[in-house]
Design an enzyme around this catalytic site. Structure first.
Site, PDB file in Angstrom:
ATOM      1  N   LYS A 154      -7.627  22.961 -43.190  1.00  0.00           N
ATOM      2  CA  LYS A 154      -9.091  22.867 -43.306  1.00  0.00           C
ATOM      3  C   LYS A 154      -9.588  24.022 -44.162  1.00  0.00           C
ATOM      4  O   LYS A 154      -9.299  25.188 -43.871  1.00  0.00           O
ATOM      5  CB  LYS A 154      -9.742  22.982 -41.930  1.00  0.00           C
ATOM      6  CG  LYS A 154      -9.686  21.724 -41.095  1.00  0.00           C
ATOM      7  CD  LYS A 154     -10.572  21.925 -39.879  1.00  0.00           C
ATOM      8  CE  LYS A 154     -10.421  20.823 -38.883  1.00  0.00           C
ATOM      9  NZ  LYS A 154     -11.198  21.095 -37.654  1.00  0.00           N
ATOM     10  N   GLU A 264      -8.026  15.123 -37.211  1.00  0.00           N
ATOM     11  CA  GLU A 264      -8.837  15.372 -36.020  1.00  0.00           C
ATOM     12  C   GLU A 264      -9.467  14.105 -35.439  1.00  0.00           C
ATOM     13  O   GLU A 264     -10.662  14.027 -35.183  1.00  0.00           O
ATOM     14  CB  GLU A 264      -9.925  16.423 -36.338  1.00  0.00           C
ATOM     15  CG  GLU A 264     -10.455  17.104 -35.097  1.00  0.00           C
ATOM     16  CD  GLU A 264     -11.277  18.360 -35.392  1.00  0.00           C
ATOM     17  OE1 GLU A 264     -11.001  19.033 -36.394  1.00  0.00           O
ATOM     18  OE2 GLU A 264     -12.175  18.633 -34.591  1.00  0.00           O
ATOM     19  N   HIS A 275     -14.905  26.261 -28.023  1.00  0.00           N
ATOM     20  CA  HIS A 275     -15.626  26.433 -29.284  1.00  0.00           C
ATOM     21  C   HIS A 275     -17.037  25.845 -29.259  1.00  0.00           C
ATOM     22  O   HIS A 275     -17.915  26.326 -29.970  1.00  0.00           O
ATOM     23  CB  HIS A 275     -14.835  25.820 -30.446  1.00  0.00           C
ATOM     24  CG  HIS A 275     -13.672  26.678 -30.868  1.00  0.00           C
ATOM     25  ND1 HIS A 275     -12.637  26.997 -30.015  1.00  0.00           N
ATOM     26  CD2 HIS A 275     -13.390  27.301 -32.038  1.00  0.00           C
ATOM     27  CE1 HIS A 275     -11.770  27.768 -30.662  1.00  0.00           C
ATOM     28  NE2 HIS A 275     -12.194  27.962 -31.879  1.00  0.00           N
TER      29      HIS A 275
HETATM   30  N1  LIG Z   1      -9.925  26.668 -41.568  1.00  0.00           N
HETATM   31  C1  LIG Z   1      -9.786  26.712 -40.273  1.00  0.00           C
HETATM   32  O1  LIG Z   1      -9.066  25.908 -39.660  1.00  0.00           O
HETATM   33  C2  LIG Z   1     -10.467  27.809 -39.503  1.00  0.00           C
HETATM   34  C3  LIG Z   1     -10.170  28.020 -38.153  1.00  0.00           C
HETATM   35  C4  LIG Z   1     -10.790  29.077 -37.506  1.00  0.00           C
HETATM   36  C5  LIG Z   1     -11.689  29.893 -38.181  1.00  0.00           C
HETATM   37  N2  LIG Z   1     -11.957  29.644 -39.487  1.00  0.00           N
HETATM   38  C6  LIG Z   1     -12.875  30.503 -40.249  1.00  0.00           C
HETATM   39  O2  LIG Z   1     -12.277  31.792 -40.322  1.00  0.00           O
HETATM   40  C7  LIG Z   1     -13.311  32.751 -40.510  1.00  0.00           C
HETATM   41  C8  LIG Z   1     -13.057  33.925 -39.607  1.00  0.00           C
HETATM   42  O3  LIG Z   1     -11.818  34.483 -39.972  1.00  0.00           O
HETATM   43  P1  LIG Z   1     -11.460  36.001 -39.593  1.00  0.00           P
HETATM   44  O4  LIG Z   1     -11.736  36.207 -38.171  1.00  0.00           O
HETATM   45  O5  LIG Z   1     -10.116  36.273 -40.123  1.00  0.00           O
HETATM   46  O6  LIG Z   1     -12.590  36.821 -40.355  1.00  0.00           O
HETATM   47  P2  LIG Z   1     -12.593  37.553 -41.781  1.00  0.00           P
HETATM   48  O7  LIG Z   1     -11.893  36.799 -42.795  1.00  0.00           O
HETATM   49  O8  LIG Z   1     -14.014  37.927 -42.020  1.00  0.00           O
HETATM   50  O9  LIG Z   1     -11.753  38.875 -41.481  1.00  0.00           O
HETATM   51  C9  LIG Z   1     -12.230  39.780 -40.521  1.00  0.00           C
HETATM   52  C10 LIG Z   1     -12.436  41.176 -41.106  1.00  0.00           C
HETATM   53  O10 LIG Z   1     -11.187  41.836 -41.140  1.00  0.00           O
HETATM   54  C11 LIG Z   1     -10.921  42.296 -42.460  1.00  0.00           C
HETATM   55  N3  LIG Z   1      -9.480  42.194 -42.616  1.00  0.00           N
HETATM   56  C12 LIG Z   1      -8.724  41.065 -42.637  1.00  0.00           C
HETATM   57  N4  LIG Z   1      -7.433  41.376 -42.663  1.00  0.00           N
HETATM   58  C13 LIG Z   1      -7.350  42.728 -42.656  1.00  0.00           C
HETATM   59  C14 LIG Z   1      -6.290  43.649 -42.633  1.00  0.00           C
HETATM   60  N5  LIG Z   1      -5.020  43.252 -42.562  1.00  0.00           N
HETATM   61  N6  LIG Z   1      -6.578  44.971 -42.659  1.00  0.00           N
HETATM   62  C15 LIG Z   1      -7.873  45.406 -42.668  1.00  0.00           C
HETATM   63  N7  LIG Z   1      -8.919  44.580 -42.648  1.00  0.00           N
HETATM   64  C16 LIG Z   1      -8.662  43.253 -42.640  1.00  0.00           C
HETATM   65  C17 LIG Z   1     -11.752  41.439 -43.373  1.00  0.00           C
HETATM   66  O11 LIG Z   1     -12.052  42.083 -44.564  1.00  0.00           O
HETATM   67  C18 LIG Z   1     -12.986  41.206 -42.517  1.00  0.00           C
HETATM   68  O12 LIG Z   1     -13.856  42.302 -42.633  1.00  0.00           O
HETATM   69  C19 LIG Z   1     -14.621  32.039 -40.248  1.00  0.00           C
HETATM   70  O13 LIG Z   1     -15.271  31.791 -41.461  1.00  0.00           O
HETATM   71  C20 LIG Z   1     -14.199  30.738 -39.600  1.00  0.00           C
HETATM   72  O14 LIG Z   1     -15.104  29.687 -39.878  1.00  0.00           O
HETATM   73  C21 LIG Z   1     -11.365  28.632 -40.160  1.00  0.00           C
END
Ligand SMILES: NC(=O)c1ccc[n+]([C@@H]2O[C@H](COP(=O)([O-])OP(=O)(O)OC[C@H]3O[C@@H](n4cnc5c(N)ncnc54)[C@H](O)[C@@H]3O)[C@@H](O)[C@H]2O)c1
Length: 396
Positions: A154, A264, A275
């Site tokens: 996705k 899905e 969720h």
């Molecule tokens: N496609 C899907 O199936 C799916 C499933 C769940 C969530 N999502 C999406 O994922 C997003 C959330 O993802 P997330 O929680 O990873 O948030 P994110 O991508 O914003 O990352 C979280 C924070 O951590 C930082 N970061 C990431 N890796 C790092 C690392 N190794 N070292 C230091 N900093 C790091 C990023 O810069 C950011 O500030 C949402 O947009 C959500 O809608 C998508």
């Protein structure tokens, strides 16, 4: 290193290991080579790469990745964006696509998403629409991205009208998941990702849930009886095998579910456990109070309460699930209006035929989709979590 095959319409491997980013060009060569015969042999044309990342991740991993891929003979471009959910929107998308045109990227070029779920969703969607689809590789660096968003295909962006409203299903060529990158992940982000691991345990794997309980038993709690994000991160990193096994276990579950129901239509919906409540919490607080996984963790408590109130989950299982979920310190639900939550859930894009459907538990490790849940039970479940004073003692 573990290699898990995702049996999507376009199958791909998720490679998981500590330090495997150093061998990234090899993963790329094997997988991209299979997709494009022009890759690999010395002197032959190699596809251009566009590494898409954000400032936080770039600070730690971009230089190394550029150096390694260039040394392996790839032509490498980079696109650096500010971190945060606002990246998943129209302007940055068109800015990236325009940049790809100007750099001369073609259909056999490969977009590399180096970062968390935001980067994965954003760069993956760009790859899915660029010239009707170019190559795409996920390099997830947050725990949430490693256990959840990088697997399953996705991708998408948000509209002002709501989250993830524009998107597609688009398989990556491969997912390269280096658990060492989690060392630099902020502590709250670690808890946020862990919530999704707990979810897999609750909905599908009682032994994973048991392993999680065991992993945190005896960890030092604060005065509020809960584990701070710092303690959670330290615990996950202190045992080299624990984190790897949690990531592998989670990816295995997600890949099984996605393999059985990529679009899905049924089973994949169970991944939405917690969720529906979680999204409503995020929306009602303007996406400022909670990280996604923190809202999901609270949403899972509400879904556990609802499962018990609906007569599906026995009291002892409810206690056990809540006893574990309650040990994590996340922002409170104080001030949240339960009726407003219900109204917000009514607007959720995942409702079907006008009625709300919840994923509920029959037991630990067994989830079901329950249609026609009584709205007053939903309200009571929110209130039960919001108004509970002390965490249940079950886990301590
Ligand atoms: N496609 C899907 O199936 C799916 C499933 C769940 C969530 N999502 C999406 O994922 C997003 C959330 O993802 P997330 O929680 O990873 O948030 P994110 O991508 O914003 O990352 C979280 C924070 O951590 C930082 N970061 C990431 N890796 C790092 C690392 N190794 N070292 C230091 N900093 C790091 C990023 O810069 C950011 O500030 C949402 O947009 C959500 O809608 C998508």
């Amino acid at each position: 290193m573990e290699r898990i095959r995702v049996q999507a319409a376009q199958p791909y491997d998720v490679c998981i290991g500590s330090g495997i980013l150093e061998e990234f060009p090899e993963f790329l060569r094997v997988r991209a080579g299979a997709a494009s015969p022009a890759v690999g042999s010395s002197g032959a044309y190699t596809p251009a790469l566009m590494i898409v990342t954000d400032g936080n991740v770039a600070a730690h991993y971009l230089k190394g990745l550029v150096r390694a891929t260039e040394a392996a003979g790839f032509r490498v471009h980079t696109a650096l964006f500010p971190p945060g959910e606002s990246l998943k929107s129209e302007r940055p998308l068109f800015s990236l696509l325009g940049c790809m045109v100007r750099k001369g990227l073609a259909r056999d070029s490969i977009v590399i998403a180096l970062g968390g779920g935001v980067i994965g969703d954003f760069a993956g969607f760009a790859a899915s629409v660029y010239m009707r689809g170019c190559g795409f590789v996920q390099v997830p660096t947050s725990l949430l991205a490693q256990v959840d968003s990088s697997v399953g295909g996705k991708v998408g962006i948000n509209l002002r009208e709501g989250k993830n409203l524009v998107g597609s299903f688009y398989s990556p060529l491969t997912v390269v998941c280096d658990t060492d990158t989690l060392k630099t992940l902020p502590e709250r982000e670690m808890v946020s990702g862990l919530a999704e691991v707990v979810k897999y345990g609750l909905i599908r794997d009682a032994s994973l849930f048991g392993a999680l309980e065991g992993a945190f038993r005896g960890s030092p709690v604060g005065r509020d009886g809960r584990l701070s994000p710092q303690v959670v991160k330290e615990r996950l990193l202190e045992d080299g095998t624990l984190l790897g096994s949690l990531v592998t276990g989670s990816v295995r579950i997600k890949s099984e579910v996605v393999g059985a129901d990529e679009r899905e239509a049924g089973l994949r919906m169970t991944l939405n456990f917690g969720h529906t409540f979680g999204h409503a919490l995020e929306q009602l607080t303007g996406y400022r109070r909670y990280l996604h996984g923190e809202a999901v963790l609270l949403g899972m408590k509400m879904a556990v309460e609802l499962s018990a109130a609906s007569g599906m989950l026995q009291a002892a299982e409810r206690e056990r699930a809540l006893g574990f979920l309650d040990i994590f310190r996340v922002p409170s639900v104080k001030g949240i209006d339960a009726a407003a939550m219900l109204a917000q859930m009514g607007r959720d894009k995942k409702k079907k035929a006008g009625s709300l459907r919840f994923v509920l538990l029959r037991g630990i490790g067994a989830a079901e989709i329950a249609p026609g849940v009584d709205p007053s039970a939903v309200i009571e479940s929110v209130e039960a979590v919001r108004d509970r004073r002390a965490p249940p003692a079950a886990h301590r």
